[in-house]
Design an enzyme around this catalytic site. Sequence first.
Site, short mmCIF file in Angstrom:
data_model
loop_
_atom_site.label_atom_id
_atom_site.label_comp_id
_atom_site.label_asym_id
_atom_site.label_seq_id
_atom_site.Cartn_x
_atom_site.Cartn_y
_atom_site.Cartn_z
N ILE A 111 2.11 2.21 -5.73
CA ILE A 111 2.48 3.08 -7.34
C ILE A 111 4.20 3.19 -6.49
O ILE A 111 4.54 3.52 -6.19
CB ILE A 111 1.38 4.36 -7.17
CG1 ILE A 111 1.82 5.44 -5.86
CG2 ILE A 111 0.32 3.67 -7.69
CD1 ILE A 111 0.86 6.30 -6.55
N GLU A 115 6.52 7.54 -1.32
CA GLU A 115 7.21 6.62 -0.18
C GLU A 115 7.98 6.15 -0.34
O GLU A 115 9.50 5.23 -0.27
CB GLU A 115 5.66 5.00 0.14
CG GLU A 115 4.95 5.86 0.75
CD GLU A 115 4.94 6.25 1.87
OE1 GLU A 115 5.99 5.95 2.27
OE2 GLU A 115 4.55 7.54 2.21
N HIS A 171 -5.85 5.05 -2.69
CA HIS A 171 -4.99 5.82 -1.57
C HIS A 171 -5.29 7.26 -2.63
O HIS A 171 -5.43 8.39 -2.00
CB HIS A 171 -3.46 6.04 -1.15
CG HIS A 171 -3.49 6.86 0.03
ND1 HIS A 171 -2.65 8.57 0.02
CD2 HIS A 171 -3.59 7.27 1.63
CE1 HIS A 171 -2.84 8.95 0.53
NE2 HIS A 171 -3.38 8.47 1.94
N HIS A 234 -7.94 4.20 6.04
CA HIS A 234 -8.87 5.67 4.38
C HIS A 234 -10.26 4.11 4.28
O HIS A 234 -10.70 4.75 3.93
CB HIS A 234 -7.70 4.88 3.68
CG HIS A 234 -6.79 6.49 3.63
ND1 HIS A 234 -7.49 7.93 3.71
CD2 HIS A 234 -5.98 6.63 4.38
CE1 HIS A 234 -6.07 8.52 4.32
NE2 HIS A 234 -5.43 7.47 3.84
#
Lengths: 286, 484
Positions: A111, A115, A171, A234
């Site tokens: 996305i 970051e 996430h 994750h």
Amino acid sequence: MRKIAMLLVLIMVFALAGCSGQNGNTNKKALLVVSFGSSFVESRQAAIDATEQRLAEEFSEYDFYNAYTSQIIIDIYEARDGKDVDSVSEAIERIYKAGYGEVLIVPTLVINGEEKDDMIQQLEPFVDKFAKVTVSTPLLTTYDDYLAVVSALSSEMPETSESEAVVLLGHGTHHHANSAYGTLDYVFKDEGYSNVFVGTVEGFPTYETVLDSLKERGITKVTLIPAMIVAGDHAHNDMAGDTADSWKNLFKSEGFDVDIVLKGLGELEAIQDLFVQHAYDALAQN
Amino acid sequence: MKSRSKRILIIVVCVSILFALGSCNSAVNQEGQSEIIDEFTFIDDVGAKFTIEKPYERIVSLYSAHTENLFTLGAGEKVIGVNTASIYPPDAAFLPMYDYREGPEALIAAAPDLVIVRPFINRNYPDYIKALKSAGLTVVSLYPESSSDFERYIMILAMLTGTQDNATRELALLAERLEAIADKTGDIEDKLTVFFEATKSSYRTVTVDSNPAMAIQIAGGINIADDVVAIETGSTIAEYGIEKLMLMADEIDVYISQRGAMNSGGSIVSIPQREGFHAIKAVQEMRILELNEKIISSPTFRYYKGVSEIARMLYPDVMDDYSVYKSDEALTRESYAAITVMFSHTPIFIPSSSHYYEREYYNHTYGLLEDVEWNDDNFDFIETAVMSGFMRSYENEDGSEYFDKDGLVTRADLALTLYIMGDYQTSAKNTDIIDIADCENEAIIQKVVDNGIMFVDSDGYFYPNQTVSANEAIEILERLEGNL
């Protein structure tokens, strides 16, 4: 829609010439692939390294460079394996000092979140130093991207009956770009995949949101698939781990049959192809 | 030397140098000079002399080990504030937190009558200490450095809090617990070999005189890195390196990775993924233990738990002997928690992040079961059983959690455990269960019956609310073994 895509790319495209200290030789080209990184070596090789290789092969006229956005991951590699991995600013400086006049930057991010913002921030001081800088977009940017991701993932998902569902686990983030996950869920359904649900570890849609939807639909079996580039920490722990609050055990404790697919998005050729396409699109619009 | 006397010698040696070096990721400080002069007077580890007129009542602890030890000594109620890393016991995690890396104003405003720090803070944050003292606060600096230091350290904490009797008892209890583990593993003939990964950095291990190395010895293991040299004088960290690790790969039976804020070793998922690690025997056999640094390197009474976890990974059949619970009596939830964790050889759960309580968790939050105290004998078993999803906790109307230790285990409880531990899918068999509507989770009951792990009676009744004995529970759990 096409116009929006062009605008988004243009916002990130820097093509400045004639500045002081600028590398002007556009025949000397560098490809910089920017990823979050992963300390899980095999997962990284299957997803990030494979995507890097695909891009390097596709843009073989460019010299290949890579960088991670996660300083924690960079530090782990240095401390554990004695391996140097560049941050974005280190990599772009390295590329500049090597005399490249053109650089193509491809973020392998899902996305347009934190970051991506950090990456742009690190690139900004170097924008004037190259004759041509092109930055492509993360996986989920335009509506066409969502359609392409739905198409890419649909071929990887198991066939489901009325009572079976696929839950894609992303996430999630506090960043406003978190809305991408809800959009992806919506687009799946709009494309006819009514039994595909998107959830997130740290954002919205939450576990409860997905659980309510599954119960409402009378679902009895779920297949959990990470909606992350790498099936790393994750995916192994929050999604498929053995603690009571992993999504696997949360669903099991509700009585669902649970299947797990531990494959990162970056491992899928169709997703790698999308990153390649994003790079071509960005170049075309620059 | 006969095994019994040899074991006692090991314990004596181990306890005598236990906590000699505290956290195993740093060099020993040189301030260690504490001394108990008489019943009321002592010198702390930075050389300051104190005379105790009466026990302190409003204490701020700025080191997690101090916090933990104060609570163990029974002085928890006197603790009014802690540092940000103090999340054990769980009660401590909800006290006001102070950070020596920030300004001292908040701590001074809390008006403690005693602040307990460690020499690390004196060395690195002298202005902070100076500000506390300038505000008239009593600041004691402690850190156990040697064998006698640990006992003395504890006794100084006891002097400060008026808990000397508790301290004497807890020190004796620690030695007893360590000896009990050594007794269990002492007679095992085929000792297993261990590699202890202290940090991920260059695959470092620990020196032979460190707490983890001692723990391996007490647990009956053989430390493969028995010839290493400290990276610097006074440190318990030693280089091992990838080349040597690969050279010894087929001799490492168990791979232990120290985890935590100070020592973030690899995980059971990431370690097998490292390049070349498939060559390590322990990796091939998935005998990897993540061990929280708080129970293996920190100078607290929980050290025996770290030793026990190593012994459980090395010799599960000896350490996890759940047959001691066998009985025809109705099984309590407390005993069942122990049985499930032992049966599955699940490592005890301990949060590794100091930020653990900063977010909410689905189902269960560690340490917040209102009827299970952190110092209960079966605290770890209950926490681990709930944390693993083997058992459920319950919720009060106000949202708080409880476990119901004395409650009896039902067939429905067993079904949940079996379903979480096993790997079962909906079966086409679809057995007719007459009383399925009485089951809280029909799907789980249906699956354990259809998969032949539990049965209905000849009339088709499952009896979900019927209690079970320990013998029945164990017999049913053991049906899982081939399916785990």
